[in-house]
Design a protein around this motif. Structure first.
Motif, mmCIF file in Angstrom:
data_model
loop_
_atom_site.group_PDB
_atom_site.id
_atom_site.type_symbol
_atom_site.label_atom_id
_atom_site.label_comp_id
_atom_site.label_asym_id
_atom_site.label_seq_id
_atom_site.Cartn_x
_atom_site.Cartn_y
_atom_site.Cartn_z
ATOM 1 N N ASP A 28 55.735 32.970 15.928
ATOM 2 C CA ASP A 28 56.052 31.722 15.235
ATOM 3 C C ASP A 28 54.801 30.972 14.805
ATOM 4 O OD1 ASP A 28 58.131 30.135 14.204
ATOM 5 O OD2 ASP A 28 57.941 28.687 15.843
ATOM 6 N N ASP A 29 53.636 31.444 15.259
ATOM 7 C CA ASP A 29 52.382 30.827 14.803
ATOM 8 C C ASP A 29 51.819 31.554 13.578
ATOM 9 O OD1 ASP A 29 51.567 33.191 15.930
ATOM 10 O OD2 ASP A 29 50.303 32.294 17.482
ATOM 11 N N GLY A 30 52.567 32.570 13.091
ATOM 12 C CA GLY A 30 52.166 33.258 11.870
ATOM 13 C C GLY A 30 51.132 34.353 12.045
ATOM 14 N N ALA A 31 50.614 34.527 13.246
ATOM 15 C CA ALA A 31 49.585 35.544 13.488
ATOM 16 C C ALA A 31 50.240 36.882 13.827
ATOM 17 C CB ALA A 31 48.670 35.103 14.625
ATOM 18 N N PRO A 32 49.549 37.990 13.549
ATOM 19 C CA PRO A 32 50.068 39.295 13.975
ATOM 20 C C PRO A 32 49.832 39.497 15.467
ATOM 21 C CG PRO A 32 47.936 39.590 12.938
ATOM 22 C CD PRO A 32 48.270 38.119 12.821
ATOM 23 N N LEU A 33 50.585 40.395 16.062
ATOM 24 C CA LEU A 33 50.341 40.784 17.447
ATOM 25 C C LEU A 33 49.600 42.113 17.432
ATOM 26 C CD1 LEU A 33 50.706 40.365 20.500
ATOM 27 C CD2 LEU A 33 52.845 41.640 20.329
ATOM 28 N N ASP A 34 48.313 42.070 17.715
ATOM 29 C CA ASP A 34 47.520 43.302 17.757
ATOM 30 C C ASP A 34 47.740 43.968 19.106
ATOM 31 O OD1 ASP A 34 46.369 42.968 15.211
ATOM 32 O OD2 ASP A 34 44.934 41.539 16.027
ATOM 33 N N PHE A 35 48.255 45.188 19.073
ATOM 34 C CA PHE A 35 48.535 45.889 20.319
ATOM 35 C C PHE A 35 48.364 47.378 20.095
ATOM 36 C CE2 PHE A 35 52.450 46.468 18.098
ATOM 37 C CZ PHE A 35 53.016 47.627 18.608
ATOM 38 N N ILE A 36 48.297 48.113 21.193
ATOM 39 C CA ILE A 36 48.238 49.567 21.162
ATOM 40 C C ILE A 36 49.603 50.086 21.584
ATOM 41 C CG2 ILE A 36 47.082 51.617 22.074
ATOM 42 C CD1 ILE A 36 44.717 49.734 22.802
ATOM 43 N N PRO A 37 50.226 51.008 20.835
ATOM 44 C CA PRO A 37 51.527 51.543 21.237
ATOM 45 C C PRO A 37 51.511 52.012 22.686
ATOM 46 C CG PRO A 37 51.025 52.256 19.023
ATOM 47 C CD PRO A 37 49.786 51.558 19.530
ATOM 48 N N GLY A 38 52.520 51.585 23.436
ATOM 49 C CA GLY A 38 52.585 51.864 24.866
ATOM 50 C C GLY A 38 52.365 50.617 25.708
ATOM 51 N N GLN A 39 51.829 49.548 25.089
ATOM 52 C CA GLN A 39 51.620 48.310 25.827
ATOM 53 C C GLN A 39 52.910 47.486 25.912
ATOM 54 O OE1 GLN A 39 48.032 46.714 23.728
ATOM 55 N NE2 GLN A 39 47.033 46.970 25.716
ATOM 56 N N PHE A 40 52.864 46.418 26.711
ATOM 57 C CA PHE A 40 54.040 45.567 26.888
ATOM 58 C C PHE A 40 53.651 44.105 26.767
ATOM 59 C CE2 PHE A 40 52.261 46.146 31.136
ATOM 60 C CZ PHE A 40 52.344 44.876 31.717
ATOM 61 N N ILE A 41 54.662 43.271 26.587
ATOM 62 C CA ILE A 41 54.467 41.827 26.607
ATOM 63 C C ILE A 41 55.252 41.243 27.771
ATOM 64 C CG2 ILE A 41 54.041 41.595 24.131
ATOM 65 C CD1 ILE A 41 56.982 40.611 23.878
ATOM 66 N N GLN A 42 54.959 40.002 28.108
ATOM 67 C CA GLN A 42 55.735 39.274 29.096
ATOM 68 C C GLN A 42 56.387 38.071 28.429
ATOM 69 O OE1 GLN A 42 52.910 38.587 32.321
ATOM 70 N NE2 GLN A 42 53.684 40.395 33.383
ATOM 71 N N VAL A 43 57.656 37.861 28.741
ATOM 72 C CA VAL A 43 58.406 36.704 28.245
ATOM 73 C C VAL A 43 58.550 35.726 29.404
ATOM 74 C CG1 VAL A 43 60.620 35.901 27.338
ATOM 75 C CG2 VAL A 43 59.603 38.018 26.474
ATOM 76 N N HIS A 44 58.156 34.483 29.163
ATOM 77 C CA HIS A 44 58.132 33.445 30.195
ATOM 78 C C HIS A 44 59.312 32.493 30.001
ATOM 79 C CE1 HIS A 44 53.870 34.464 31.246
ATOM 80 N NE2 HIS A 44 53.912 34.917 30.006
ATOM 81 N N PHE A 45 59.969 32.140 31.098
ATOM 82 C CA PHE A 45 61.080 31.190 31.022
ATOM 83 C C PHE A 45 61.275 30.584 32.410
ATOM 84 C CE2 PHE A 45 62.755 35.296 32.113
ATOM 85 C CZ PHE A 45 63.821 35.078 32.975
ATOM 86 N N GLN A 46 62.317 29.775 32.549
ATOM 87 C CA GLN A 46 62.567 29.108 33.822
ATOM 88 C C GLN A 46 63.981 29.418 34.331
ATOM 89 O OE1 GLN A 46 61.851 24.960 32.905
ATOM 90 N NE2 GLN A 46 59.691 25.108 33.499
ATOM 91 N N TYR A 47 64.098 29.515 35.648
ATOM 92 C CA TYR A 47 65.412 29.568 36.263
ATOM 93 C C TYR A 47 66.096 28.202 36.091
ATOM 94 C CZ TYR A 47 64.177 33.941 38.650
ATOM 95 O OH TYR A 47 63.814 35.233 38.936
ATOM 96 N N GLY A 48 67.374 28.135 36.432
ATOM 97 C CA GLY A 48 68.123 26.895 36.315
ATOM 98 C C GLY A 48 67.533 25.752 37.122
ATOM 99 N N ASP A 49 66.827 26.086 38.224
ATOM 100 C CA ASP A 49 66.235 25.041 39.057
ATOM 101 C C ASP A 49 64.835 24.644 38.600
ATOM 102 O OD1 ASP A 49 64.684 27.193 39.758
ATOM 103 O OD2 ASP A 49 65.230 27.192 41.888
ATOM 104 N N GLY A 50 64.411 25.213 37.455
ATOM 105 C CA GLY A 50 63.111 24.853 36.898
ATOM 106 C C GLY A 50 61.968 25.731 37.353
ATOM 107 N N THR A 51 62.228 26.681 38.236
ATOM 108 C CA THR A 51 61.176 27.586 38.708
ATOM 109 C C THR A 51 60.740 28.528 37.586
ATOM 110 O OG1 THR A 51 62.167 27.547 40.913
ATOM 111 C CG2 THR A 51 60.559 29.293 40.465
ATOM 112 N N ALA A 52 59.453 28.644 37.377
ATOM 113 C CA ALA A 52 58.924 29.509 36.319
ATOM 114 C C ALA A 52 59.048 30.975 36.730
ATOM 115 C CB ALA A 52 57.470 29.168 36.040
ATOM 116 N N THR A 53 59.372 31.813 35.756
ATOM 117 C CA THR A 53 59.445 33.254 36.005
ATOM 118 C C THR A 53 59.093 33.983 34.702
ATOM 119 O OG1 THR A 53 60.810 35.045 36.894
ATOM 120 C CG2 THR A 53 61.908 33.452 35.446
ATOM 121 N N LYS A 54 59.053 35.297 34.761
ATOM 122 C CA LYS A 54 58.705 36.085 33.575
ATOM 123 C C LYS A 54 59.274 37.481 33.724
ATOM 124 C CE LYS A 54 54.207 37.153 35.617
ATOM 125 N NZ LYS A 54 52.751 36.943 35.533
#
Length: 255
Positions: A28-54
């Motif tokens: 959403d910032d318009g930049a490309p994601l430079d990566f090597i095939p085989g790599q992974f990303i992490q998605v960050h969010f919160q549980y219902g109680d506000g605890t951070a997880t990924k």
């Protein structure tokens, strides 16, 4: 390669299997994601109680995607009943944004590799990085004639993720790419597109020996169910492959 933190906006999604969705994002910032095939990303969010997880997701992106080189960010998401990440992705509307970081990982084809054959072994969403590797594998076929065997374990034909794409690649490169779906529960209907000669009934580790792993020519990749990864790792060592010739990534389902 520097680790980046970035927003991902959902562009499209479709179901790959009854419990697996294919999600296409752009940064959403318009930049490309430079990566090597085989790599992974992490998605960050919160549980219902506000605890951070990924959660970690291998990139399924093929660089020559219609959105343009480097623009698409594609992942396969397994739905886990009652899972927090499942709720996040199921509730994400087109145009919705998630917070992500990466890329991470070394489960990649290495430029210094001089092997004659790759043994790619995966179960479930563990096949995702191999989809991303297809353009690079095609280049290696052209440059040095590598051979590739993809052993892919699924319970039944409806869970054969990206099966049409792997079959098409095998059809395009019949002398260099062999696609071997291994169904543990249910085989394809006779005469269907999935019922080709290389289908096996059982688990991938049962058929590894059939392809005669060879320490003089092979590099193996193992991705998916930890039990499969461990069983195949031991089997490959038994065939004489050294530890650096076996690259591993285990997928553990998280709620």
């Amino acid at each position: 390669m520097a680790i980046q933190h970035f927003p991902l906006k959902l562009v499209s999604r479709r179901m790959l299997a009854p419990t697996v969705g294919h999600y296409v994002f752009v940064r959403d910032d318009g930049a490309p994601l430079d990566f090597i095939p085989g790599q992974f990303i992490q998605v960050h969010f919160q549980y219902g109680d506000g605890t951070a997880t990924k959660r970690s997701y291998s990139l399924a992106t093929i660089h020559d995607h219609a959105l343009g080189p480097g623009e698409a960010v594609e992942i396969a998401v397994s739905y886990v009943p009652g899972g927090a990440a499942t709720a996040l992705f199921e509730g994400l509307d087109i145009g919705g944004v998630v917070d992500a970081s990466g890329p991470f990982g070394r489960f990649c084809l290495m430029p210094q590799d001089a092997n004659r054959r790759y043994l790619l072994i995966g179960t479930g969403t563990g096949v995702t990085p191999y989809r991303s590797m297809l353009p690079e594998l095609e280049r290696l076929i052209g440059e040095r004639g590598v051979e590739i065997v993809l052993l892919f374990g699924a319970r039944n034909p409806t869970e054969l993720l990206y099966g049409d794409e792997f079959r098409a690649f095998a059809h395009k490169h019949p002398d260099h790419f062999r696609f071997v779906p291994c169904f543990s529960r249910e085989l394809p209907e006779p005469g269907s597109a999935q019922a080709h000669a290389d289908v096996r009934h059982g688990y991938v580790q049962q058929f590894l020996a059939e392809f005669a792993p060879n320490p003089d020519s092979d590099i193996a990749y193992l991705c998916g169910n930890p039990n499969m990864v461990d069983a195949c790792f031991e089997a490959l060592k038994g065939h004489g492959l050294a530890v650096p010739q076996v690259r591993r990534e285990k997928y553990v389902s998280s709620k």
